[in-house]
Design a protein around this motif. Structure first.
Motif: not given
Lengths: 363, 363, 363, 363
Positions: A110-114, A116, A305, B264, B267-271, B282, B286-288
């Motif tokens: 999922r984009p901008s999720h954790a 990956y 996200a 969202g 702002q989301n960053d598509p892979f 981001s 992402q997710g820290g």
């Protein structure tokens, strides 16, 4: 350094994946003999709980905290329990895990999720609801923070509130009481702004989109002298604590970024009495240590996200794919983040309050 | 929790008051067998050193680092020394302490300085030049950071630069190379902006006033997977490290505060490929956890508190007094803060790089 | 976890190789405002110093400690200095390093030394005098311990003494005062036994051999309540501290190993008053926490590994070789270990004394 | 420093009072991707469980561990689960708490128990079964240790056994296999000695008395290079871990106390090959670091303090009283301590094994 503990003297260690059996933690370092109101902890949890209203995720969790240790068995007349000085263990069962919602994204990021980044880090991930990366983790912070708050002076008051959301902010000239944050489902204490925010969120939700915003916070009653040089400045530890909340992307104290454009003769806060300054551009922190004025900070959250629009991404094989996120998601993280901010501030301040008891002693 | 140590696996402990005999520290956790260029450490120190040009304090310190342990006695042909795996001790003597400059403020609290807060904390303070609260402390951070940098991958590059100062910022459309930050005494890599900043600083210095600003930073070459859930997110640890630098009042990652006003879907960053996104709102986290894209952040500094104008304050007796600060001070902390930012980023990243070596192992 | 730090609230980090430029450390967590006698620290160092008499190594070190930070510049009438609450940095220069003594063993592993294990660990080693593994490292423990001792209650007295050495022990029925340990060069407070020990050591020295022994210790004045459950029991932390001293191979508290052969009805210590028991088989520690009775322990040291006889070993290539150790070595580590034991006990107790200040508070 | 956590990279935090709702803990720092046999953890718990035979307390606990996080939901064919890299949370419910047994001692201090010391420390105590001071706490150590053991090399084997109990020891000339410790309810692997021990224990039980003894341990397969200078020597960390077990009063490595009476020319262990010595007086540890030989230590336990004879003590008011302890107690702690010793050794070794992965790296 595995990242699941926070604090030095007062130290919280947490565990739990979003869709595992339970979340929980251990809070160590709580002094003995303190009467604590455990109902108050549950009330803090309730403020964070999903499924409360139209703006929050439909996930229905009871989020009932069960304390497993640390308190004397005998309660007082008001039901308060006394700390034993031993570590406080607690769990919150996960009761409503719809893991099947997540089957579709088993192999997609999922984009901008954790998704990956966790897989890059660990080589595998629990794909169900984000696993450890889910904001569900913050339920443990709220429990610990509500305990920590009971270590603080009675007149210390932590007052976070939603200042901006979905591009709508409280007007500069507006008057409002930050203590009213919980009166509106948006977490905004200024009624007109709150209504506009709500309308904007509902509109975004209809579009399958999401919003970000800013939680501002004022803390009254912090005595001068809290915080440590040089790495553990009060501002540094608060930044550490708050930037560790999911979706947080920026923080500023006092005048922050706008003050950076100003000059010393304007920004300096002249003392008008011991522990009192005529302005508070410093946000209550000078040289990394509280000066007795209110602590002021602002915390920026990115738009959530998880949106319900089709997005471009890659799968584990590296192929480009369109992704459609299902599951239950809020249009903005901020309303439910208010009690989390409060909790993290309480943890930091309680830790420093204990530290300060041994910084200046006469032998 | 006394605040003078930083890092988990790679851990720095420092000491030293501004006008005491020496500054120094211990860096523990450096793996054995690494060939290090100790001249490079001295060069990093030289970039931070005062007395370099018209914009910096007139204090003349040699700032020569002396390594006391941790390296094998035999150097290689290029003069490099090999780490032993033992703790690295180092000191920098304080050679130019003009303590008498500070006699006047023995009993007065300089506005927006740490004089009052240290005294509230400890019950006493070393009034000479701020003692432990002085930015002179950062000399140890630079030494340790320059060692830490030599633990990082060869293609990892930390590029902080002065983006805004004295109200003047690099124009949004300007093209420049952040690696050129050290080419101008302002630390700004865009020549036209740098010249304007310098002029503005000189004007402020004439007025006895001071400026703040923003250091932006881009880090290339951070592999995906660095940072830890949940409290030790890469963003949280960087915020902790950087907000601990004197005068830092705000930090934001990627789109930060402005992204908080967006939605969202924007702002989301598509892979677009594994470890590659088409946008970088981001800021590489992402997710820290790092996602392989450049790390981007901005750090706000308040105007330096030491100004040469008369100010209002109180003394230890609580009486209102006018204060006139003498001593040697820069009109802005930013140019010399650039190598400090670089050092703190290196310390955080090296710590995570070591942690990552044990997060995913096959038994 | 690189092993060069000790303590939690009061935390010592040390550095230094035997034949490098200097030894040193940082002691963090010392409360502010305490008047300290720095001459007393030097006196403790002097008790540990080599080259004092016929029994100790001929290495002549001044072992002069230089404090670099942490104290207010103004001394009182007696020359005492007040702690600032900041970290205390100190160094001891190595002035008499005869590194050439060690050239012969560059490629050989001295039996029962750390040569082989360090090389197995790190892939390289500083062969000069043991490098980081040398007991010279303990000079920093003595400095920190002598500071820590000044945090303890005035009536707390740590009294280690040499009880057995070279197979000769103080007779069970002998009467002696442990405070007299420093009156004889053996560290044994019982004059007749001390004389026999000295004769035995001199004989061993002539043979190029070495002795081990036992340091016993009694600590009076520890209040009830120090030590922490469950992992940080007072006995566990003392064992950790003391077993980290070079050549220590065993420790027992109270009745220890002999009590293990007894039965509960004999070993239990009946209370005769609050905080007072009629026997002290527990050695002053029950449930891991001090009970107000004297702390009693015994610490076993192996014979020093450096002997002047030819020994069998292997070199780095794995070939069998005869090794002849040169250099300057004591026939027994114990006399000089007495102040080191005292220092480590002081560090542990001071740490717990600070911890105890926040374990039981009324809010 | 509240004492409920153990370990550095691999870090266990535990909670639970003997008669509270549950015991539990968090194990953080376990690398991702390791397949673990959770049934093996339950088997380790079963070995420690009370109510197994005539020698152990009659308390009937299921001691069923419930894992709440840290494992991927999908098991392999053998039922193994893969670690996620996240913290592992677990609880063991307390199902058989007969708190009323303890009402009688509500105001009395059991001799050589932690009743008085906890109250001196905390100002109050949970009198039911010792609360946090109960050996029931060790159930969490066993869970964590059984997980840690699965991080160790396959050929590493930790073999603790009861060597002495109730004054009866395995004869010096006896031959036995330490791996057989669990074949007899005493934990002694030498059948004849085991029978004598059992008879002695039964006799003591009849008398209402208790026994102490010694657990010896041999660890095969520890590679050279584990342990850290200078404070975190392998022996120091093992001593810390093991002396934190309830009733432990002494520890020695290799020749220990008896070796202290010997001389260097006898005690030194000559190398006969790289990583191999002809004797092992060092117990596998030289300079605080493993040398590749078996690790050998002996751990002394005092006789259990709970005896069924009338004893002299004082109550909270300081009056002399006779005390009669009820409740369910073993005549000796040793048989059930064997798996606890194994667990603590596993935790220490696994922590060092992870540390060693980053001590010697080529960049």
């Amino acid at each position: 350094m595995a990242g699941n503990s926070f604090g030095e003297i007062l130290r919280l260690s947490t565990f739990g994946e979003s869709h595992g059996p339970a979340m929980g933690g251990v809070l160590d370092g709580v002094p003995a003999g303190i009467w604590m109101d455990l109902e108050e902890v549950q009330r803090a949890l309730d403020r964070r709980r999903p499924g409360q209203n139209a703006l929050t995720t439909e996930r229905k969790e009871q989020d009932e905290v069960r304390f497993l240790s640390g308190f004397h068995p005998e309660a007082d007349a008001k039901g308060k329990r006394q700390t034993l000085g031993s570590s406080i263990g607690f769990i919150i069962e996960n009761t409503d895990q719809r893991s099947k919602d997540y089957q579709a994204i088993h192999d997609q990021y999922r984009p901008s999720h954790a998704d990956y980044t966790y897989e890059a880090k660990y080589g595998l991930r629990d794909h169900r609801g984000g696993g450890r990366s889910s904001a569900r983790e913050t339920v443990c912070r709220v429990v610990a923070g509500a305990l920590a708050a009971q270590l603080l002076p009675a007149d210390l008051r932590i007052m976070p509130f939603v200042e901006r959301m979905a591009g709508i902010g409280i007007p500069a000239e507006a008057r409002f009481d930050p203590k009213n944050a919980s009166l509106h489902i948006t977490g905004c204490p200024h009624p007109e702004t709150a209504q506009q925010m709500q309308a904007a969120l509902e509109s975004l939700k209809t579009e399958g989109d999401s919003a970000g915003g800013v939680i501002a916070c004022r803390v009254d009653g912090v005595p001068a002298g809290w915080g440590e040089p040089v790495f553990d400045k009060l501002s540094a530890r608060l930044a550490y604590a708050l930037m560790g909340i999911n979706a947080a992307k920026g923080i500023e104290f006092g005048s922050g970024f706008s003050g950076a454009d100003s000059r010393g003769s304007i920004q300096n806060d002249p003392f008008i009495a011991t522990g009192q300054t005529s302005s508070n551009h410093s946000g209550g922190i000078q040289g990394g240590i509280s000066n007795g004025m209110p602590i002021l900070f602002r915390l920026a959250f990115k738009p959530i996200a998880s949106i319900k629009q089709s997005q471009q991404t890659v799968n584990r094989q590296g192929d480009s794919v369109a992704i459609q996120i299902e599951g239950r998601h809020d249009p903005a993280v901020l309303p439910r983040a208010v009690p989390i901010v409060e909790a993290m501030v309480a943890l930091v301040l309680a830790d420093f309050s204990l530290a300060q008891r041994i910084q200046q002693i006469s032998k």
